[in-house]
Structure formats: C-alpha cells, structure tokens
Scaffold this motif. Sequence first.
Motif, PDB file in Angstrom:
ATOM      1  N   GLU A 256       8.908  94.272 -72.093  1.00  0.00           N
ATOM      2  CA  GLU A 256       8.969  94.012 -70.340  1.00  0.00           C
ATOM      3  C   GLU A 256       8.192  94.678 -69.862  1.00  0.00           C
ATOM      4  O   GLU A 256       7.656  94.480 -68.846  1.00  0.00           O
ATOM      5  CB  GLU A 256      10.412  94.209 -70.114  1.00  0.00           C
ATOM      6  CG  GLU A 256      11.429  93.002 -70.525  1.00  0.00           C
ATOM      7  CD  GLU A 256      12.958  93.324 -70.117  1.00  0.00           C
ATOM      8  OE1 GLU A 256      13.579  92.270 -70.229  1.00  0.00           O
ATOM      9  OE2 GLU A 256      13.148  94.293 -69.837  1.00  0.00           O
ATOM     10  N   ARG A 257       7.990  95.997 -70.259  1.00  0.00           N
ATOM     11  CA  ARG A 257       7.099  96.918 -69.610  1.00  0.00           C
ATOM     12  C   ARG A 257       5.519  96.806 -69.678  1.00  0.00           C
ATOM     13  O   ARG A 257       4.797  96.407 -68.750  1.00  0.00           O
ATOM     14  CB  ARG A 257       6.960  98.317 -70.250  1.00  0.00           C
ATOM     15  CG  ARG A 257       6.661  99.403 -69.699  1.00  0.00           C
ATOM     16  CD  ARG A 257       7.016 100.827 -69.996  1.00  0.00           C
ATOM     17  NE  ARG A 257       7.156 101.035 -71.525  1.00  0.00           N
ATOM     18  CZ  ARG A 257       6.157 101.795 -72.073  1.00  0.00           C
ATOM     19  NH1 ARG A 257       5.159 102.211 -71.372  1.00  0.00           N
ATOM     20  NH2 ARG A 257       6.212 101.800 -73.472  1.00  0.00           N
ATOM     21  N   GLN A 260       5.455  93.921 -66.895  1.00  0.00           N
ATOM     22  CA  GLN A 260       5.404  94.404 -65.503  1.00  0.00           C
ATOM     23  C   GLN A 260       4.125  95.077 -65.323  1.00  0.00           C
ATOM     24  O   GLN A 260       3.473  95.078 -64.139  1.00  0.00           O
ATOM     25  CB  GLN A 260       6.349  95.671 -65.575  1.00  0.00           C
ATOM     26  CG  GLN A 260       6.456  96.316 -64.502  1.00  0.00           C
ATOM     27  CD  GLN A 260       7.342  95.475 -63.302  1.00  0.00           C
ATOM     28  OE1 GLN A 260       8.231  94.663 -63.557  1.00  0.00           O
ATOM     29  NE2 GLN A 260       6.371  95.475 -62.163  1.00  0.00           N
ATOM     30  N   THR A 277       9.683  92.153 -60.163  1.00  0.00           N
ATOM     31  CA  THR A 277       9.943  92.653 -61.078  1.00  0.00           C
ATOM     32  C   THR A 277       9.703  91.752 -62.358  1.00  0.00           C
ATOM     33  O   THR A 277      10.080  90.370 -62.115  1.00  0.00           O
ATOM     34  CB  THR A 277      11.517  93.058 -61.006  1.00  0.00           C
ATOM     35  OG1 THR A 277      11.457  93.906 -60.061  1.00  0.00           O
ATOM     36  CG2 THR A 277      11.854  93.790 -62.381  1.00  0.00           C
TER      37      THR A 277
END
Length: 877
Positions: A256-257, A260, A277
């Motif tokens: 997920e990072r 992002q 997000t």
Amino acid sequence: MPGFADSFWSSDYAAGLGVLFGKLQQGVVENRQVLTIARLRAEAEEVYGQRLADIIPAVDKIQGGFGKDDGASTRKAYDGVRTEMEDASKNHKKIAQNIRDLVVNPFSRWCEAHESRIQESQDELQSKIKAHDKQQEAVKKLRTNYFNKCRLVEDLEEENKLAFQDPEMSPTPKQSILPIPEIKVHEEEEEEDYEIGDEVYQPEQVKKILAHMLTNIKMGETKVPILGTYLNTSSGADIVDYLQRNMGTTSVSYAERIGQDLVTLGFLRLIGNVGSTFANSSKMFYQWRPKAFQLSGVPEKKPLGRTFSLPTSAGSDAGDSQVVGAVSEVLSGWGVLPNSRPNETPSERMRREAREADDRYKAGVRKLDEMRCNLEESIYLHLKFLERCELDRLKAIKTVILDFSGTISNVIPSLQSTVDKMMLFQETVQPVGDLRYLLENYRTGSFAPKVVVYENYYNKVDEQTFGVDLEARARADKKRVPVIVTSLLTYLDHHYPDLEGDEARRGVWLVEVPLAQTHKLRNKLNDGKPPSMDVFAEFDIPAVASLLKLYLLELPDSLVSSHVYEIIRTIYTTPATESTEEARISVLQQTLSQLRLTNIATLDACMNHFTRLIELTTADEDYVSKLATALAPCILRPRTETSLTMEEKHSYRLIRDLFAHKDAIFSELKRMSTLAHSASVSGPNPNAARDTPSPAAQSNRPRAISTDESNRKAHMEERTRALLEKATGSRSRATSPAPSPRNATSTSTHRRDRSIGGPETRFPIASPTAQHEARGNRQSFGPVLPKRASLDVPPEVSLGLPQASDRIEPTNGVEVPAVAAVRGEGEGVEKRNSLGRSSARFVGGRRVPVPSANTGYGGPQDGGHGGVTLVDAPMDD
C-alpha cells in the motif's frame, strides 16, 4: 375522373390521408357485415334443414295411421309430402354448405388480407409522416438558432463600429506595444530519480516497471454516477496483488505504501471518492494517468466517442484523464471545459458559430426536402395501390352477392322470386360509381406540394430554384421570366420534332410521369443555377414537361395569383360577363393587369407554347379540354382549398379563355404597358398649362377598355383634327409632346435604361412567338385611319409617342412595337415563333397577322426549323 393520387392531399399530409383511411376502414367494416350476413344465412339454412329432418322421425313415432293402408291414394299423397319434406331438408342443408364453401370461407380469407393491406399502408405512411414532422420541427429550431447567431454577429459588428469613437480615449492607429525582449537560456533538464517505497529508481528502471504494470495489471472501465465512465482503471486489490507477486513486497502495508507513492508521483489517482489515499480494496478504483503511459511508452486506451477532462487545481495534470458520458455536453455548455481554440476572439467565435449554425440549418432543410420528396412519392404510390384495393373490394362484394344468390337459386327453384330480387340487388352494385361517389364526397384536395425552402437571413435565393417566389427567382436570374421556365419550354420546342406523330407530341402533357422520376430531375436542377440541357437529355420528354408542372405547383402562390381568384369566380358567375364574350375578355384583361409583371410574362410564355402546340398538332376539342384540366391547378389555385373550390371549374374556364383569346388578352396588356411606358419617357412639357395631357400621361396604370365605340370614335377624330391643325399651323396652340415629322431626325434623345414607374407602368413583351416587323416611316398622322377591331389600338391614342431618334428599350430587351413603327427603321426586333406556324406585325400598336412560311415543326419539306429561341434579356431592375 380524378383518382386517389390526386384527391387526398392536404398541407400537412395527415389530414387528407386520415379522411381516406377512415373511408377504407369503413369498407373493412362493410366487408364484415356482408360476411356476417352470409354466415348467419348459412346457420339459418342449417337449422331450418335440421328442423325439417326432425319432422319425419316425429311423425313415425305415431303408431297406426297411414302405416296400415298400403294401397290407398291418401297414402301416396302422404308419402309424397313426406318425401318432399326429406328433400327440402337435404336442399336446405346443401344451401348452408354451399354458402360456407363458396362465400363465407373464401371471402373471409380475402377480407383478412384486404384489412392487412390497408393497415400496413396506414402504418407505413403514418411513420413517414411522423418522421417528416419531427424533421420539420428540427428545421424550425435550426432556423431560429441560425437567425439568433446572425443577430448576435450583427450586434457585435454594430458595437465594434460604435466603439472607440472618442479620439481622446482611443489609441492611435499606428501605436503598438512592443514586447520586452527576453533572453532565454536553454538549460539542460536533468531527469531526477524516483523514490518508490524504500528504493530509489532511475528513470529507465521506472519506465520498465510501469510498462510491466500497465501490461499485466487488470485494467478496465469504471462507471461513476453523474460523472460518467472512467477509462484505464484498476482496483486497489489488483494493484496490491501485482506488487506482492512481482516486486517482492513482504506485507500488504508495504504494498500500500508503494501504491501511495505511485499516487503521489502522479501515476495513479483515486476516482469516485474524495482524497488521494491508496488502499488495498476491491471497491476503490484508481485511474492510470497519461503521465504513466507517456513515461512507459505504452499506448493509452482512448474512447471513440466524445470525452471531456475534469478540471483540477493549478499544476495538476489530472485534467488529462479521459471521462466518457452525457455530462460532457452539460460541462461544455457551462464553459468549464478547455477551449479548443484558445486564440479565437469573441467576434471570430460568433462568426464561426453563425457559419456552423447556417451549415446545420442548410443540412436540415436539405434533409427535410429529401424526406418530403420521399414521403410524397410513398403517398403517391400508396394512394394508387389503395385505389386498386378499394376497387377490388367493391368488385369482391359484387361477386359475393352473385355467388350468394347462386347458391340458393341452383338448389331451390321455389325461391326464384327471392333470387330475382337478390340478382336485382346485385345488378344495382356499380363499383366504378361507388368509387366516384367516394371521391366526390370525401376529397380533401388536389396534389399541391408545400415546399419548405431555405430562408437566407440576407434574402438570397442563389442556392435553390423550386419553391422560391417567382419574382425573387426572376430577379436572381436577372430575367423577366425565370430561366428554369424558358429552359424547359426551349428544350421541349427543340425536341417536339423528335417524336413520331402529332398524337405523341400532344400526349407529352397528358402522360402520367412517376413522381419519383420527376423528383429525380428536380433534385438535379434545384441549385439556383441555370439548368444545363445535358441534364434534360438524361430524361424523356414527358418527364421534362412534368417538371414544369411541378415547378408551377410548388410556387408559394399560383401563376395567376390566388388574390384574384374571387374576381375570376365573379367573372364566370356573373350573367353579364358570362353571356357576352367581349365583356368577359375585357374584364379578364383588367384582372390580369393587376398581376406582377413576372407573372404576366411567364403566363404569356406558357400560353404561347400551349396555343402553338394546339394549333400545329391540330388538336381536337377533347384534347384541349384534357390539357386545360391538367394545367388548371398549375395556373390558378384558391388561397385555401375547400370542398366548394374543389368542385369549381373557374381555373379550367380561365385557361380555355386564354387558349381561345390569347392574342386579344395579351396584346391589350402590352398596349396598356406601351402607353404607360411612352408616357413615362416623353419628358416634361413646358406648355403643360395650355396642353391637355393624354390619359396615358396622366396615370401610371393601364386604362380600362371603353365599351362605348361612338365616344371613342369622336375622341379619335377630335385628336386627329388637333394633330392636323398643329402640323399645318392653322391653329396656335402649345407644342404637343408627340413627335412631328420635322423633328423626327432630331439628335436629342430621351433614352431610359431603367423604368422609374411602378410595376403597373411597364410590361415586357415576353412572348416567344410574336415577330415584330417595322413598317416604313410615317411622315404624318393623316386623317385616314385603318379599319380596326374593337380591341385594337389606333396609333394616335397616346400623345406621348417618342421621337423617331428615340430608342425605348423595355426591360426584357424587345422594342415597343408602336415606337418601332414611328421610327420607320428598315428592320425590327424579331422573336421567332417556337413552332413556326404564324407570325404577326405590330404597326402603331396594332397587331396585323401576316402569312408565314412555316406550317409545321420544321421538317425538311417546309424548310422550317425544329426548335425555338426564347429571348429574355436581363432585367435592369
């Protein structure tokens, strides 16, 4: 008798067809009634035969009686009655079966097929009428939009004209502001590294990673309510799954990072939600931005239809993301979308929008015209088909009644009287008469197409020919008679000799040409340009003649204007003018003089063509009647057609009078125009206080013909004496505006190239058949007057005759005959007779017929020619 194809037309097409289909549906109900009668009669015969058969068993149940008396005469009589009863039962059952086999079953099948044919025609025509009406409404909207755009352009131009009027406020014309020169230094752009997750990647590495992502991650379209459909989208779960499988991420949070970071670097963006997000969710979708496709080199999937970009904050490239949906139209109307023409000024934009609106309006009118032509062709074909269907229905009913009566008459002679009555009823059925009754009582109007023409904002008619006002078309052609009319008549005159026999030549105007073929020729010529003879050569001669009739029918007003229809009706319904031919022609002359000059000139050219055709082909009374009937709606139509006007024959009688008295009517109209023309060019008279001006000099409109011959003769004698006294000097009086022999060679001229009077003060000699030949120069107006008819005009009627050196040219280029006679030139202006039968000389305003060498269509034996040249010079005004 007119048919369906010429009887059920209306301005909106639907009203006339509604009346027709109402009557046809009534015929369907009548079929059911006839079928019901036959079916019930069969059932009654069946029941009656069965009741007769039940009598014998009921009688046999009675014991004793005739059963014991074998040889008695009473027994034989009883047996005879019993046998006849059984035969009667069989006969009635046979009648019932014959009615079912010969009448009920076949006629019921025919009725179903007939009803289906009627319903199919009605549905097809109704759908085409709805499409035509829908397109007509669209054209109205396009026309309104086009006119509004033109008004905005005009308002802007007016504002620009009024702007900067104060010299103190407006800058000087040569004043200009030069931009400050700038020195641009090209710096080498260094590509920076990308930090994704815990790693730092070179641009080449990021390019390979993005190319692999865009190739292997599942990508599709996501529909968002209100906003539309987003392209090139992937769910957060699919992106995380790819990162775990291909980039070695150990946990979902690390994946997920990385996602992002892709959002932060501008490669992805969240859609359908607020914020940016990245999350591992199958319900959250992310769109790949164009930056990712540009860096990776993978082609971006773009929609085929119209797209728009959502506006974002400054410095963001999210606006490049493609969105498909109807909301793009709304956003483009609000002006939030980027302008495709950033350097366009408001005035240029308005002019462009006006041109685009004009193009859309033209395209809409053209499409409407095609739909109207297709609708009229379909109506024409369906009306002919429905006429045959209705006639077949009436014949079928006649046959049904005959078969119905035959089924009874062949079985039971005792019902002969009933059969005779039924046969009488059958004889009274007249299919043709019933069809005539339907037409006479339920007609809604003749074929009169209503053309929706393109209305140019600046009143130009350069791009269309048919449906345009006759005067406007003539002015656009710069002719007195429209070029389309003269071209059609010229082509027909030149090609009459190609036909074999006079009967074929006469039949050109009576043969029924399919409307589709006429429309095909019309579409080739409906461009506002002079027609080419090569276009006519592609079609047969009857189609060319049919095109002239269609052109006259599509005029906004009939050739003889509908404004004088009531006057024409009064002429033919008043006993005084009805009984006296001379009085009727006189009133007709005055009535026709009210028309516009273009209408009169066109009517004169057409009448010359038809009268020569009648004369040279030796047409009989039957043909003349049929020709007048065919031309009646083309020449004169009422303003609004009603059930009363459809039965009136005033148009037909007008054409018959124009055929029979063409020379008298049009020569008088030319005389009126000549007098008014001479009065307008004679110039001011310095001794007008002592002179008595002629009636032509006092008024600018034609004078009605006097019916008092004695007064006219006295006036002429008085006028002749005045002229003789002036010539001999026996009486001192003011100088007459009429020319004298001694100043016939004067060098002063009163040439007038442009008429200054109203439409009623001049009339062009547009006749294609009149041959004007000048006579010798008359030295004086002597007391001896030639013998003339009541409608002829003496040469001394007007005091405003020009001098011999004056040359007066009417607007169509043909010299006024009276002036040519006074000038005494050796040769005059001639216009050849289109069929070459006869010619005429005009001396002093009088028409004197002379024999002609041409007696036919110009074959080798008579030395004539096969055609005609219609001379129609340009119109000055």
